[in-house]
Motif scaffolding. Structure first.
Motif, mmCIF file in Angstrom:
data_model
loop_
_atom_site.group_PDB
_atom_site.id
_atom_site.type_symbol
_atom_site.label_atom_id
_atom_site.label_comp_id
_atom_site.label_asym_id
_atom_site.label_seq_id
_atom_site.Cartn_x
_atom_site.Cartn_y
_atom_site.Cartn_z
ATOM 1 N N ALA A 190 75.289 24.026 85.450
ATOM 2 C CA ALA A 190 74.188 24.957 85.651
ATOM 3 C C ALA A 190 72.861 24.812 84.949
ATOM 4 O O ALA A 190 71.774 24.957 85.573
ATOM 5 N N CYS A 191 72.983 24.469 83.666
ATOM 6 C CA CYS A 191 71.672 23.992 83.033
ATOM 7 C C CYS A 191 71.049 22.998 83.575
ATOM 8 O O CYS A 191 69.700 22.889 83.552
ATOM 9 N N GLY A 192 71.966 21.951 83.978
ATOM 10 C CA GLY A 192 71.292 20.661 84.549
ATOM 11 C C GLY A 192 70.642 20.946 85.883
ATOM 12 O O GLY A 192 69.279 20.469 86.291
ATOM 13 N N VAL A 193 71.156 21.784 86.723
ATOM 14 C CA VAL A 193 70.564 22.446 87.832
ATOM 15 C C VAL A 193 69.287 22.896 87.806
ATOM 16 O O VAL A 193 68.182 22.782 88.344
ATOM 17 N N GLY A 194 69.278 23.934 86.573
ATOM 18 C CA GLY A 194 67.971 24.659 86.592
ATOM 19 C C GLY A 194 66.968 23.611 85.983
ATOM 20 O O GLY A 194 65.863 23.710 86.273
ATOM 21 N N PHE A 195 67.434 22.648 85.037
ATOM 22 C CA PHE A 195 66.353 21.757 84.785
ATOM 23 C C PHE A 195 65.660 20.859 86.024
ATOM 24 O O PHE A 195 64.551 20.408 85.953
ATOM 25 N N ILE A 196 66.853 20.393 86.789
ATOM 26 C CA ILE A 196 66.122 19.835 88.029
ATOM 27 C C ILE A 196 65.262 20.697 88.910
ATOM 28 O O ILE A 196 64.239 20.190 89.499
ATOM 29 N N THR A 223 63.276 22.818 87.741
ATOM 30 C CA THR A 223 61.953 22.881 86.826
ATOM 31 C C THR A 223 61.064 21.594 87.415
ATOM 32 O O THR A 223 59.869 21.756 87.363
ATOM 33 N N LEU A 224 61.743 20.495 87.351
ATOM 34 C CA LEU A 224 61.072 19.213 87.482
ATOM 35 C C LEU A 224 60.441 19.131 88.902
ATOM 36 O O LEU A 224 59.454 18.693 89.179
ATOM 37 N N ILE A 225 61.148 19.666 89.764
ATOM 38 C CA ILE A 225 60.966 19.880 91.289
ATOM 39 C C ILE A 225 59.367 20.589 91.188
ATOM 40 O O ILE A 225 58.464 20.458 91.864
ATOM 41 N N ILE A 226 59.461 21.839 90.583
ATOM 42 C CA ILE A 226 58.313 22.791 90.570
ATOM 43 C C ILE A 226 56.965 22.149 89.802
ATOM 44 O O ILE A 226 55.959 22.171 90.679
ATOM 45 N N ILE A 227 57.039 21.639 88.919
ATOM 46 C CA ILE A 227 56.049 20.882 88.197
ATOM 47 C C ILE A 227 55.692 19.682 88.270
ATOM 48 O O ILE A 227 54.668 19.114 88.115
ATOM 49 N N PRO A 263 58.129 22.495 97.752
ATOM 50 C CA PRO A 263 58.969 21.992 96.723
ATOM 51 C C PRO A 263 59.078 23.124 95.629
ATOM 52 O O PRO A 263 59.996 23.182 95.115
ATOM 53 N N THR A 264 58.101 23.838 95.483
ATOM 54 C CA THR A 264 58.082 24.972 94.564
ATOM 55 C C THR A 264 59.153 25.949 94.943
ATOM 56 O O THR A 264 60.124 26.494 94.120
ATOM 57 N N TRP A 265 59.237 26.511 96.095
ATOM 58 C CA TRP A 265 60.283 27.141 96.502
ATOM 59 C C TRP A 265 61.699 26.621 96.314
ATOM 60 O O TRP A 265 62.661 27.574 95.863
ATOM 61 N N ILE A 266 61.730 25.326 96.616
ATOM 62 C CA ILE A 266 63.124 24.830 96.663
ATOM 63 C C ILE A 266 63.400 24.957 94.953
ATOM 64 O O ILE A 266 64.722 25.144 94.573
ATOM 65 N N GLY A 267 62.483 24.377 93.980
ATOM 66 C CA GLY A 267 62.693 24.348 92.572
ATOM 67 C C GLY A 267 63.272 25.887 92.402
ATOM 68 O O GLY A 267 64.233 26.088 91.420
ATOM 69 N N GLY A 315 64.485 28.260 93.855
ATOM 70 C CA GLY A 315 65.973 28.703 94.619
ATOM 71 C C GLY A 315 66.824 27.926 93.653
ATOM 72 O O GLY A 315 68.061 28.695 93.464
ATOM 73 N N LEU A 316 66.549 26.792 93.079
ATOM 74 C CA LEU A 316 67.748 26.183 92.123
ATOM 75 C C LEU A 316 67.770 26.694 90.797
ATOM 76 O O LEU A 316 68.923 27.122 90.280
ATOM 77 N N ILE A 317 66.667 27.320 90.346
ATOM 78 C CA ILE A 317 66.635 27.809 89.210
ATOM 79 C C ILE A 317 67.311 29.228 89.313
ATOM 80 O O ILE A 317 68.601 29.773 88.416
ATOM 81 N N VAL A 318 67.257 30.236 90.252
ATOM 82 C CA VAL A 318 67.830 31.245 90.604
ATOM 83 C C VAL A 318 69.280 31.135 90.592
ATOM 84 O O VAL A 318 70.223 31.822 90.092
ATOM 85 N N ALA A 319 69.578 30.175 91.368
ATOM 86 C CA ALA A 319 70.897 29.867 91.768
ATOM 87 C C ALA A 319 71.787 29.286 90.485
ATOM 88 O O ALA A 319 72.946 29.982 90.335
#
Length: 310
Positions: free
Chosen positions: A133-139, A141-145, A278-282, A284-288
């Motif tokens: 879960a932590c790794g998904v959140g980090f991914i 974040t990278l997608i957003i920025i 891409p920001t919305w995708i990122g 979504g991953l963080i929230v998930a």
């Protein structure tokens, strides 16, 4: 010494407090950004800790806690504040020589660092699900920025150092859970920031890196921003302290990524910056990732309540 495990029923409250804190933190950053138009970033960070100490001290005096503003094990609280001050100093210094997005990309390694050190620093159990879960959140974040890796180099040591010191701040917060009042913890953090950043600015001034060690806010607008930063700093970090009193650091680590989500929403509402796909995708991953941690903790809480089977 390891931190004592929190009661099962308090973990959900700790997560809720952490989520709310991450929703508020970008508001403080926005005020700091406005104040940075009048002075350099390190001066803003220094004034932030002055504001936090003044707010905490004033509240302590009103509540009749003047004699308890310095808690027991004061050096532990001071060290925690020093970690937070070093985090601010390193991150703002990095922004002087590298793009903000790149600095954020490196600094958001902090939840991964916190998850990695929590087993030996705090005696907490970290399973593969939390790591995932932590790794998904980090991914996300990278997608957003979407960092520009061409700017990485020795300068990257500054935001990377801020990620380590911020993780150390969270570890210290967890170890000091329940020791001293919330007001005392905040006051000591403010004092530590004043001492550490004050000394740093004096050294920078002596070395000719800054024109003056202290810059006061200019005009009524500047003082209003200063007051707002002090109040929001007190509130947000007070909430983080309460969250770490109620939930393990490894559980709360992925929710640090939610700051990106609230910052995106603030940019849309205040500055009219509409996020791209891409920001919305990122987001979504963080929230998930955060929702999955909540789901896992609910299952763990239910399993603790179920009677043993014969």
């Amino acid at each position: 010494m390891t931190a004592s495990p929190p009661p099962g029923g308090s973990i959900g409250r700790g997560i809720a407090v952490m989520v709310l804190a991450m929703a508020i933190v970008p508001g403080m950053d926005a005020l700091a950004k406005l104040l940075a138009r009048q002075m350099a970033g390190p001066h803003v960070a220094f004034l932030r800790f002055i504001g936090q100490a003044l707010v905490a001290g004033g509240i302590g005096l009103v509540l009749g806690e003047g004699r308890r503003l310095i808690p027991e094990r004061a050096w532990g609280h001071f060290l925690r504040g020093a970690f937070l001050a070093l985090t601010s100093l390193q991150f703002y210094s990095a922004l002087a020589t590298m793009p903000l997005t790149d600095a954020l990309a490196i600094a958001f390694a902090e939840p991964m660092i916190l998850t990695a050190v929590s087993p030996w620093a705090l005696g907490e159990t970290v399973g593969w699900r939390r790591w995932s879960a932590c790794g998904v959140g980090f991914i996300g974040t990278l997608i957003i920025i979407r960092p520009n890796f061409d700017h990485f180099g020795l300068t990257a040591l500054l935001p990377l150092g801020s990620a380590f010191t911020f993780a150390a701040y969270h570890v210290a917060t967890r170890r000091l859970a329940g020791q001293g009042t919330l007001v005392a913890a905040q006051f000591t953090t403010g004092l530590a920031g004043i001492v550490v950043l004050g000394l740093g600015l004096l050294v920078a001034w002596a070395a000719g890196l800054v024109d003056t060690p202290v810059v006061l806010p200019l005009g009524l607008h500047g003082w209003a921003l200063f007051a707002g930063i002090g109040v929001m700093s007190f509130v947000t970090h007070g909430m983080i302290i309460k969250a770490f009193e109620q939930a393990p650091a490894a559980v709360l680590a992925p929710f640090g990524y939610l700051e990106i989500v609230s910052a995106t929403a603030l940019g849309l509402l205040v500055f009219g910056d509409f996020p791209d796909r891409p920001t919305w995708i990122g987001v979504g991953l963080i929230v998930a990732s955060g929702l999955y941690i909540v789901h896992r903790e609910r299952l763990r809480a239910l399993s603790r309540k179920l009677p043993p089977t014969e």
